[in-house]
Scaffold this motif. Structure first.
Motif, short mmCIF file in Angstrom:
data_model
loop_
_atom_site.label_atom_id
_atom_site.label_comp_id
_atom_site.label_asym_id
_atom_site.label_seq_id
_atom_site.Cartn_x
_atom_site.Cartn_y
_atom_site.Cartn_z
N ARG A 127 78.39 -37.50 -8.85
CA ARG A 127 79.27 -37.32 -7.68
C ARG A 127 79.26 -35.86 -7.23
O ARG A 127 79.19 -35.56 -6.03
CB ARG A 127 80.70 -37.73 -8.03
CG ARG A 127 80.92 -39.22 -8.18
CD ARG A 127 82.37 -39.52 -8.47
NE ARG A 127 83.23 -39.03 -7.39
CZ ARG A 127 84.55 -38.92 -7.48
NH1 ARG A 127 85.15 -39.22 -8.63
NH2 ARG A 127 85.27 -38.48 -6.47
N ARG A 149 78.16 -34.34 -3.60
CA ARG A 149 79.02 -33.52 -2.75
C ARG A 149 78.34 -32.20 -2.36
O ARG A 149 78.48 -31.71 -1.25
CB ARG A 149 80.35 -33.24 -3.46
CG ARG A 149 81.17 -34.45 -3.83
CD ARG A 149 81.77 -35.17 -2.59
NE ARG A 149 80.81 -35.99 -1.88
CZ ARG A 149 80.40 -37.21 -2.28
NH1 ARG A 149 80.87 -37.70 -3.41
NH2 ARG A 149 79.54 -37.90 -1.56
N ASP A 188 79.91 -30.71 0.94
CA ASP A 188 81.35 -30.94 0.83
C ASP A 188 81.89 -30.02 -0.27
O ASP A 188 82.18 -30.45 -1.38
CB ASP A 188 81.62 -32.41 0.51
CG ASP A 188 83.10 -32.77 0.58
OD1 ASP A 188 83.92 -31.84 0.74
OD2 ASP A 188 83.44 -33.97 0.45
N GLU A 224 85.47 -30.68 -2.12
CA GLU A 224 85.45 -31.77 -3.09
C GLU A 224 84.65 -31.36 -4.34
O GLU A 224 85.02 -31.71 -5.46
CB GLU A 224 84.83 -33.02 -2.46
CG GLU A 224 84.71 -34.20 -3.39
CD GLU A 224 86.04 -34.74 -3.89
OE1 GLU A 224 86.05 -35.53 -4.86
OE2 GLU A 224 87.10 -34.35 -3.32
N ARG A 250 86.84 -29.27 -6.38
CA ARG A 250 87.89 -30.07 -7.02
C ARG A 250 87.35 -30.78 -8.25
O ARG A 250 88.00 -30.86 -9.30
CB ARG A 250 88.44 -31.10 -6.02
CG ARG A 250 89.66 -31.88 -6.56
CD ARG A 250 89.94 -33.10 -5.72
NE ARG A 250 88.88 -34.10 -5.85
CZ ARG A 250 88.78 -34.93 -6.91
NH1 ARG A 250 89.64 -34.84 -7.91
NH2 ARG A 250 87.80 -35.80 -6.96
N LEU A 251 86.12 -31.34 -8.17
CA LEU A 251 85.53 -32.03 -9.30
C LEU A 251 85.31 -31.07 -10.48
O LEU A 251 85.53 -31.44 -11.64
CB LEU A 251 84.19 -32.66 -8.89
CG LEU A 251 84.29 -33.85 -7.94
CD1 LEU A 251 82.90 -34.26 -7.45
CD2 LEU A 251 84.97 -35.03 -8.63
#
Length: 610
Positions: A98, A102, A107, A110, A113-114
């Motif tokens: 993921r 991103r 992105d 995001e 954040r991950l």
């Protein structure tokens, strides 16, 4: 762990046959092995996740093979923990996919954040975050969004500046704020592959893959793997990455036996009977029995009462004589660079001792004093302890753990603990009713043991000065006491022709008596621990005696001092050297010689003459 004779013969034959083709040549020894890659990570890829996984399987197989309460439960807990780690790693790999997606899409919120949600996605999350912010910054420069680029540089990149790829990278990034595009920056960014956002993002994903935690799927361990070939490495070879690997029965113990056999084979001293290895925490130490006279030093005009190595290196010896002098000699081919003779005492010297470094020595004398010496430069006497406060001879002196404390014992029946720097008594230990002949500190310096002609052995607490235990036995007058390096055993020489071993952990329980040598009321004959298995001692018959802790009879005697007593002996591990001194006015050193040992068959016992 005890390798069988068959195993050792196979190992020895194999090692011998391959010695000529070995990359280190035929002169391979334990000493030079440490200088080559055989003992480095080049030989075993210990960081390889496959190796780490196999170690866990070996542990599981070993645990499953041992019967007993608690182990099955422990094995099940380990398996459960590994299964949990496997599930967590599967989930983490999904999160990495993921994160990669991103980043490829640009992105960045995001992606950040991950990373914050699971720092374990990469080895060094902050270092990777710096690279992620750098990619954003470059894209903002290309998009000519200077204000956003400036804010990102100040708020995100600046706190992580120490993760920059080279010392001036952050400065070069700052320079880009004045440029319209990265390509206009010139040679400063030639090393950065820049072909637009797509190529930079793909490179960032490759960085992620290189920095991710190296863990592999773990299916099961221990129970069920022994004897199983299906799905694993069977008779015909082949393997499956998603199946439990086949672990041969007793594979862990087989590897440990091979390691022990390797240590024994390449040791300096080859025993006639295979040793039993009792620890895996330390390398095998050969059971060396000196059998040959090495050097004779004739530096005194009267009998030599005491001898000691100056420091753990064993390159120098110090001896004290009835001629009231101290002599220092080199035990190697390197000549002395410091003093060779120390003068100052006015009567015979009974005892000598050295600090661990060998820079300082202490001597006890019949003139009622203990002198502290510097031994590496000019041999100056730094302090004189006792004298006015001491009545009669000082028979014993021992250093504490540092260079600032010595304990003495003598004719006045009192043990005195001195602060060397101040030259003052800081503690006294009273209780003996006759002269104190020998003292020794325990390995940690917390315990002090003394022996006396009152036939008493006393154990003292150093910090409080309290008598902890008194050992009263049927021994004769005590001539020396010594404690082994673990602090478990006490060796006592007494003037009834015996050396006696006591267990200090059992309140001085007597374990064994060693005899055959001569020690009567005429002399101070001393014995000491050589290493964990060997005891050495002098004798009035002119011989040096060597005993195993397991046998009452001597393993070996060394002739060379001629007529008259051998007063003192001392062993040095670093040089594998035994030193002795005696009534013949000499200090002698002894070594093990392979040819002599093989010729006379005395590697495990018998007499050896010089």
């Amino acid at each position: 762990m005890h390798p069988s004779s068959t195993q050792m013969n196979r190992f020895s034959s194999s090692a011998a046959s391959s010695s000529t083709s070995h990359p280190l040549g035929s002169d391979i020894t334990v000493a030079n092995l440490h200088e080559h890659s055989l003992l480095t990570n080049d030989l075993l890829a210990e960081d390889d996740p496959v190796i780490q996984q196999e170690i866990l399987h070996l542990i599981g197989e070993y645990m499953a093979s041992i019967p007993g309460p608690g182990l099955p439960h422990t094995l099940a807990s380990l398996k459960e923990e590994m299964d949990l780690r496997s599930r967590e790693e599967d989930e983490r790999e999904s999160e990495r996919e993921r994160l990669s997606g991103r980043m490829l899409d640009g992105d960045w919120p995001e992606a950040e954040r991950l990373l914050a949600a699971d720092p374990g996605l990469v080895r060094n999350p902050k270092a990777f975050l710096y690279k992620l912010y750098r990619q954003q910054f470059l894209e903002l420069i290309e998009a000519r969004e200077s204000q956003k680029a400036f804010n990102l540089l100040l708020r995100r990149l600046k706190p992580l500046e120490h993760y920059q790829s080279y010392p001036t990278e952050f400065r070069d990034l700052s320079y880009l704020l004045s440029a319209r595009a990265v390509s206009e920056a010139g040679e400063s960014f030639d090393g950065w592959k820049w072909g637009g956002p797509a190529e930079g993002r793909e490179e960032l994903v490759e960085v992620l893959r290189g920095m991710q935690m190296h863990t592999t799927s773990q299916d099961s361990i221990g129970m069920g793997v022994v004897g199983r070939n299906e799905g694993g490495r069977g008779e015909g070879g082949g393997s499956s990455s998603d199946a439990t690997p086949y672990v041969p029965p007793n594979r862990l113990m087989t590897l440990l036996r091979q390691a022990a056999a390797w240590q024994v084979y390449f040791s300096r001293y080859h025993p006639k009977v295979l040793p039993t290895i009792h620890t895996l925490l330390h390398d095998y130490t050969p059971f060396v029995l000196p059998n040959q006279l090495k050097d004779t030093y004739k530096n005194h005009s009267a009998n030599v009462k005491a001898v000691a190595f100056l420091g753990a290196s064993g390159t120098r010896l110090i001896s004290g004589s009835s001629d009231a002098t101290l002599s220092i000699v080199s035990t190697t081919s390197t000549p002395l660079t410091g003093p060779s003779r120390l003068l100052g005492h006015t009567s015979r010297i009974w005892d000598v001792d050295s600090t661990e470094s060998g820079s300082f020595a202490a001597s006890a004398s019949g003139d009622g004093t203990v002198r502290i010496w510097e031994t590496e430069k000019e041999g100056k006497c730094l302090a004189v302890l006792g004298g006015a406060s001491r009545e009669g001879d000082v028979y014993s002196v021992r250093w504490g753990r540092g260079k600032n404390e010595v304990v003495t014992g003598g004719y006045d029946k009192i043990l005195k603990l001195y602060d060397v720097e101040r030259g003052q008594i800081v503690k006294t230990f009273t209780g003996h009713t006759q002269p104190v002949t020998s003292t020794v500190f325990g390995p940690e310096g917390k315990v002090l043991v003394s022996g006396s002609t009152d036939r008493q052995i006393k154990v003292w607490d150093v910090s409080s000065g309290v008598l902890v235990h008194s050992i009263a036995s049927s021994l004769g007058e005590i001539s020396s006491v010594d404690i082994d390096h673990k602090g478990h055993h006490l060796l006592v020489s007494s003037k009834d022709n015996s050396n006696t071993l006591f267990d200090l952990r059992m309140f001085g329980r007597q374990l064994k008596r060693f005899g055959t040598h001569q020690n009567t009321s005429r002399n101070f004959i001393r014995s000491k621990f050589a290493h964990s298995s060997l005891i050495v001692g002098g004798s009035e018959d002119g011989l040096v005696y060597l005993w195993s802790q397991d046998q009452s009879e001597p393993l070996q005697t060394l002739q060379g001092h001629g007529r008259g007593a051998v007063y003192d002996v001392v062993w040095n591990d670093a040089q594998q050297l035994l030193a002795s001194c005696g009534e013949d006015r000499t200090v002698r050193t002894w070594v093990w010689e392979a040819e002599k040992g093989e010729e006379e068959g005395k590697a495990q016992g018998g007499d050896a003459s010089s």
